[in-house]
Design a protein around this motif. Structure first.
Motif, PDB file in Angstrom:
ATOM      1  N   ALA A   1       0.818  -1.218   0.000  1.00 62.18           N
ATOM      2  CA  ALA A   1       0.000   0.000   0.000  1.00 62.18           C
ATOM      3  C   ALA A   1       0.852   1.268   0.000  1.00 62.18           C
ATOM      4  CB  ALA A   1      -0.937  -0.005   1.219  1.00 62.18           C
ATOM      5  N   ALA A   2       1.948   1.273   0.750  1.00 58.78           N
ATOM      6  CA  ALA A   2       2.733   2.499   0.910  1.00 58.78           C
ATOM      7  C   ALA A   2       4.008   2.494   0.082  1.00 58.78           C
ATOM      8  CB  ALA A   2       3.092   2.687   2.388  1.00 58.78           C
ATOM      9  N   GLY A   3       4.425   1.323  -0.359  1.00 60.75           N
ATOM     10  CA  GLY A   3       5.716   1.205  -1.044  1.00 60.75           C
ATOM     11  C   GLY A   3       6.780   0.814  -0.039  1.00 60.75           C
ATOM     12  N   PRO A   4       7.662  -0.115  -0.429  1.00 65.08           N
ATOM     13  CA  PRO A   4       8.608  -0.673   0.550  1.00 65.08           C
ATOM     14  C   PRO A   4       9.534   0.368   1.178  1.00 65.08           C
ATOM     15  CG  PRO A   4       9.144  -1.394  -1.694  1.00 65.08           C
ATOM     16  CD  PRO A   4       7.799  -0.770  -1.757  1.00 65.08           C
ATOM     17  N   GLU A   5      10.003   1.328   0.391  1.00 66.86           N
ATOM     18  CA  GLU A   5      10.959   2.293   0.955  1.00 66.86           C
ATOM     19  C   GLU A   5      10.303   3.238   1.949  1.00 66.86           C
ATOM     20  OE1 GLU A   5      10.984   1.524  -2.250  1.00 66.86           O
ATOM     21  OE2 GLU A   5      13.046   0.921  -2.735  1.00 66.86           O
ATOM     22  N   ARG A   6       8.974   3.305   1.939  1.00 68.12           N
ATOM     23  CA  ARG A   6       8.287   4.217   2.847  1.00 68.12           C
ATOM     24  C   ARG A   6       8.029   3.591   4.214  1.00 68.12           C
ATOM     25  NH1 ARG A   6       6.335   8.589   0.026  1.00 68.12           N
ATOM     26  NH2 ARG A   6       7.447   8.661  -1.956  1.00 68.12           N
ATOM     27  N   LEU A   7       8.341   2.322   4.339  1.00 66.35           N
ATOM     28  CA  LEU A   7       7.965   1.609   5.564  1.00 66.35           C
ATOM     29  C   LEU A   7       9.169   1.333   6.463  1.00 66.35           C
ATOM     30  CD1 LEU A   7       5.885  -0.021   7.257  1.00 66.35           C
ATOM     31  CD2 LEU A   7       6.510  -2.022   5.871  1.00 66.35           C
ATOM     32  N   THR A   8       9.023   1.686   7.731  1.00 66.85           N
ATOM     33  CA  THR A   8       9.975   1.269   8.755  1.00 66.85           C
ATOM     34  C   THR A   8       9.210   0.446   9.779  1.00 66.85           C
ATOM     35  OG1 THR A   8      11.356   3.239   8.489  1.00 66.85           O
ATOM     36  CG2 THR A   8      11.564   2.031  10.570  1.00 66.85           C
ATOM     37  N   VAL A   9       9.705  -0.743  10.048  1.00 72.07           N
ATOM     38  CA  VAL A   9       9.076  -1.597  11.052  1.00 72.07           C
ATOM     39  C   VAL A   9       9.936  -1.562  12.310  1.00 72.07           C
ATOM     40  CG1 VAL A   9       8.215  -3.898  11.588  1.00 72.07           C
ATOM     41  CG2 VAL A   9       8.252  -3.096   9.196  1.00 72.07           C
TER      42      VAL A   9
ATOM     43  N   ALA B   1      -4.483  -2.396   4.908  1.00 69.09           N
ATOM     44  CA  ALA B   1      -3.407  -1.402   4.902  1.00 69.09           C
ATOM     45  C   ALA B   1      -3.899  -0.092   4.301  1.00 69.09           C
ATOM     46  CB  ALA B   1      -2.203  -1.934   4.127  1.00 69.09           C
ATOM     47  N   ASP B   2      -4.673  -0.180   3.220  1.00 69.48           N
ATOM     48  CA  ASP B   2      -5.207   1.030   2.597  1.00 69.48           C
ATOM     49  C   ASP B   2      -6.107   1.786   3.571  1.00 69.48           C
ATOM     50  OD1 ASP B   2      -3.943   0.881   0.110  1.00 69.48           O
ATOM     51  OD2 ASP B   2      -5.509  -0.426  -0.734  1.00 69.48           O
ATOM     52  N   ALA B   3      -6.915   1.037   4.326  1.00 69.17           N
ATOM     53  CA  ALA B   3      -7.818   1.678   5.288  1.00 69.17           C
ATOM     54  C   ALA B   3      -7.022   2.396   6.371  1.00 69.17           C
ATOM     55  CB  ALA B   3      -8.747   0.628   5.903  1.00 69.17           C
ATOM     56  N   VAL B   4      -5.909   1.809   6.768  1.00 71.53           N
ATOM     57  CA  VAL B   4      -5.076   2.438   7.797  1.00 71.53           C
ATOM     58  C   VAL B   4      -4.402   3.687   7.239  1.00 71.53           C
ATOM     59  CG1 VAL B   4      -3.016   2.135   9.227  1.00 71.53           C
ATOM     60  CG2 VAL B   4      -4.732   0.306   9.101  1.00 71.53           C
TER      61      VAL B   4
END
Lengths: 307, 307
Positions: free
Chosen positions: B22-30, B300-303
């Motif tokens: 939903a956000a793109g891998p580079e935009r995500l930090t876990v 994920a889109d809803a979040v």
């Protein structure tokens, strides 16, 4: 008859299997080389002890010639993909053993105690003792410097000519519990058909073990690892040529001055018997190639007959 | 949009896969929980970090529900036969990763650095950060005493009723490098649908992470791990009943006082929305069961729509 065999890995392990059959498992104590022990991925690997262990437990891979039968390689493959060390081949079942041992050693259990537990768990009724519980590591001198044993043996496939060997830690190493007692109680001491320089001399580098052999009151018989001037496997012949000036049985006997009473040599080397006896070592000529169970057993019987 | 997800293991990992799409891998930090890390056979195992890693690398076993796909079990089976620990299930491929990590940690590499290397080697383009590089371990109070987390969770199959949780080492724990920066730069902070007590609160037990959430200027959205008062897997509902007095969405929201702006709850819990909102937390009702890729993505889109 109580027999103590000083042993390296593959050939030594195979020889010990014959000796178990010939002498009975409870009569056999194997004193194994630890000079080629290596830390891989944080695991303490004892290749020679394990080769003997797997051989006596009937778990060796006879086709590959080393390691365990029915092995898989997924852990190492994964480690390699993740940038971990993968130069030293460790199968999954083998790693299971290394995990148990490394964990025990980190908790302070001596190598001899872990080895006894592992052997018992695998149903091995002979005793397998490391030469020492102390840190003793073989280094190989080559042109330009010195390499840790496995770096030379596995990492570089022992292609660099050997200029010498050194056993780091040997000066301070004490025999593992049970080694001195086994040697003192033995009716026969045997040096397995292993590479003198990298399998047997690291054991004899433990001063108390060498002294026990020097003061022996029972025969000590070595089995030559050479057949027709060649080793079945590994760099024994190359090392003998480089360090002893030749790869004849007499050069093997020369590695054990004052320590062996007889050297068992192969039929193919019958002509070399006189040179062995010139060193004051009795030469016994029999077939030494352990091509099958019968040949293995016949070799062990021939050795026992020298007691 | 830059998104930081605080995550436990299985459900969190699955949620993160949807978030990557939903956000793109580079935009995500876990930011992953380390309270359930455990030493097994001398290996440092980080079950939650690894669940996220395997999920994002596409390596998870979707049938078994944990661990790696195409797994074998020979090392652990061998270790068990040799008297080694085998209560914690580790597959051979999984062990390959643990060997690389344990070796790196013993050499002094921080957990965050190892984790980054492992993720890069597996082609994961999102950042996976442990909450802390310091030692932080969850303990569970039960009748008669306290158990280390995995002893309770795996060893006793979380059958003892929980009287409380404690996060040993939390007082001294600092956020791992990058965690503070990621939270400060985030456009949205998300609490994954993980067990509050054993997956999320150990992360929030790191004072600087909790403080970063308290002073946030962007929305923080939690996803309830409950569907109709039940957890998809694991002891979340039991723990909520024992420790919060009930297993309703409001009890989940109550675990994060002042820390979340909205709670995403399942359609099945629509009637519970009012109780959530009574706590000052917006309730967002959508399907939350990640039964397939489409459902995962829709959640994920809803979040993301709440940013």
């Amino acid at each position: 008859m109580r027999v103590v065999v000083l042993s390296g890995g593959i050939g030594g392990g195979r020889f010990c299997v014959g000796m178990v059959e010939a002498a009975g498992p409870e009569r056999l104590t194997v004193v194994g080389n630890v000079g080629d022990d290596v830390d891989v991925l944080g695991l303490h690997v004892s290749p020679d002890l394990d080769s003997v262990l797997y051989a006596l437990a009937g778990l060796s891979d006879e086709v590959r010639g080393w390691g365990r039968a029915d092995e898989t390689w997924n852990a190492l493959e994964t480690a390699a993909a993740l940038g971990g060390e993968s130069w030293f081949r460790l199968g999954d079942r083998d790693i299971g053993l290394h995990l148990v041992r490394a964990d025990a050693l980190r908790r302070g259990e001596p190598l001899s105690a872990v080895t006894a537990r592992l052997a018992a768990a695998l149903g091995v009724r002979s005793r397998i003792l490391p030469a020492t519980d102390d840190r003793l590591r073989t280094f190989v001198a080559v042109a330009g410097g010195e390499l840790a044993f496995q770096e030379w043996f596995v990492g570089r496939q022992h292609r660099d000519e050997t200029l010498g060997v050194r056993f780091e830690g040997a000066d301070a190493a004490r025999p593992a519990p049970g080694v001195g007692e086994a040697l003192a109680a033995a009716d026969l001491i045997v040096v397995a058909p292993s590479n003198p320089y990298i399998s047997i001399l690291p054991i004899l580098a433990v001063a108390e073990i060498r002294a026990a052999l020097e003061r022996r009151r029972v025969p000590c018989v070595a089995v030559s690892p050479l057949i027709g001037g060649k080793a079945i496997k590994g760099p024994a012949a190359d090392m003998l040529r480089a360090l002893a000036g030749g790869a004849e049985p007499a050069h093997v006997a020369g590695c054990y001055p004052g320590l062996v009473d007889a050297l068992v040599i192969d039929d193919a080397d019958a002509a070399a018997a006189a040179a062995v006896e010139a060193l004051g070592v009795r030469a016994v000529v029999v077939p030494t190639l352990m091509r099958d169970a019968a040949a293995r057993r016949a070799l062990a019987d021939a050795v026992l007959a020298l007691a």
